[in-house]
Design an enzyme around this catalytic site. Structure first.
Site, PDB file in Angstrom:
ATOM      1  N   SER A 131       0.804  -1.226   0.000  1.00  0.00           N
ATOM      2  CA  SER A 131       0.000   0.000   0.000  1.00  0.00           C
ATOM      3  C   SER A 131       0.835   1.273   0.000  1.00  0.00           C
ATOM      4  O   SER A 131       0.321   2.344  -0.325  1.00  0.00           O
ATOM      5  CB  SER A 131      -0.945   0.010   1.211  1.00  0.00           C
ATOM      6  OG  SER A 131      -0.207   0.140   2.413  1.00  0.00           O
ATOM      7  N   LYS A 203       0.560   4.510   6.855  1.00  0.00           N
ATOM      8  CA  LYS A 203       0.010   5.408   5.837  1.00  0.00           C
ATOM      9  C   LYS A 203       0.675   6.778   5.965  1.00  0.00           C
ATOM     10  O   LYS A 203       1.433   7.037   6.894  1.00  0.00           O
ATOM     11  CB  LYS A 203      -1.513   5.570   6.004  1.00  0.00           C
ATOM     12  CG  LYS A 203      -2.310   4.277   6.032  1.00  0.00           C
ATOM     13  CD  LYS A 203      -2.306   3.536   4.712  1.00  0.00           C
ATOM     14  CE  LYS A 203      -3.092   2.231   4.795  1.00  0.00           C
ATOM     15  NZ  LYS A 203      -2.955   1.404   3.574  1.00  0.00           N
TER      16      LYS A 203
END
Length: 324
Positions: A131, A203
């Site tokens: 990701s 993230k």
């Protein structure tokens, strides 16, 4: 014929001694006895300060010790003194035991330091997904700065690791218990192994409390408080798919997105759960360094130039989620 008259003197005027034979009387002849040395009474000391026994026996000289310098070894101490015993113990130590003790000391110090660093400064994690590509690759090992967000303030663009308290991840399957499981758990606890529990996410922070984040403008770019972002960190091998959203970040929360936009289940994919926001309290820290593999060791950038010119939020962030 025996002499009957006076003896005629020698020319030198001295009479010659006559040698006669006579039996030696019992005992020592008076002429063979050495004169007795007068004894000095024990309570008297000669004026020169020396002992009366000095002429007959000289005491062994002890090397003088320099002022303030201690002699080493037991040469100046008795065999039962503490220093002599320590010196003997040093001479008799087993070199293997000495080596093992030194190794044990180094290991204990390393474990203690690692635990303190892991508790107060840095913690290791590994990356299980794609990701965050190309910033982070699968199986990268990273060090996370635990001083963020407190006492060091969080900034837009920071890569963060946070606990999955919102159930974004599927429950991790139980791992088989092996003979080394306990050792691995212990090494993870003290910080010598990275956390591989797979219950953390990584993230990038896009919006801070009070920020108004919108996707997208006419060019497909994010805007924060009206300022369009030229995001240099996103995966350039794919064109990001547009997922429209318009949110204002509540107090105590942040909006996060992955750098590999088409393969990241981030705040956009979980807006039904608390608006997609992450609690500040769940943040473990800022990912600061890639530590492994060696060919990827580097410091992670938060790209401050991307967010240069973003104005401050226009209003005080609310405590309730906001978005549409």
């Amino acid at each position: 014929m025996p002499e009957t008259g006076p003896r005629t003197p020698e020319p030198h005027g001295q009479a010659e001694r006559r040698v006669t034979s006579a039996p030696i009387p019992d005992g020592e002849h008076p002429t063979t006895r050495l004169p007795a040395v007068p004894k000095t009474p024990a309570h008297e000391t000669p004026v020169d300060g020396t002992s009366a026994e000095a002429p007959r026996r000289e005491a062994p000289r002890v090397p003088e010790r320099a002022a303030g310098v201690a002699q080493e070894g037991p040469s100046h101490a008795g065999p039962t003194s503490a220093r002599a015993r320590r010196a003997l113990a040093r001479d008799c130590r087993n070199p293997v035991l000495v080596w093992l003790r030194e190794i044990a000391t180094v290991v204990v110090i390393a474990v203690v330091l690692s635990f303190l660093i892991k508790t107060f400064l840095f913690r290791a994690f590994y990356i299980p997904s794609e990701s965050m590509m190309n910033t982070l690759d699968v199986n990268d090992r990273i060090f996370v700065n635990l001083l963020v967000p407190q006492p060091i303030a969080l900034q837009r663009g920071d890569v963060i690791v946070f606990r999955d308290t919102k159930n974004w991840l599927a429950p991790a399957a139980p791992k088989p218990v092996g003979p080394m499981t306990g050792v691995q758990n212990a090494l993870t606890f003290v910080g010598l192994l990275p956390d591989n529990s797979e219950q953390h996410l990584v993230k990038r922070v896009i919006g801070l409390p009070g920020d108004h984040v919108i996707c997208c403008d006419g060019s497909g770019r994010l805007t924060v408080n009206g300022k369009a972002l030229d995001e240099k960190y996103i995966n350039s091998s794919e064109v990001p798919q547009v997922r429209t959203f318009d949110v204002v970040v509540p107090a105590g929360k942040v909006w996060v997105m992955g750098d590999n936009r088409n393969h990241s289940a981030d705040s956009r994919a979980h807006m039904e759960t608390d608006g997609g926001f992450i609690d500040m309290a769940d943040i473990e820290g800022q990912a600061a360094v890639i530590a492994w593999p060696l060919n990827r060791v580097k410091a992670l950038d938060n790209y401050p130039d991307v967010f240069t010119g973003v104005p401050a939020p226009s209003g005080t962030p609310s405590s309730a989620p906001a978005g549409k």
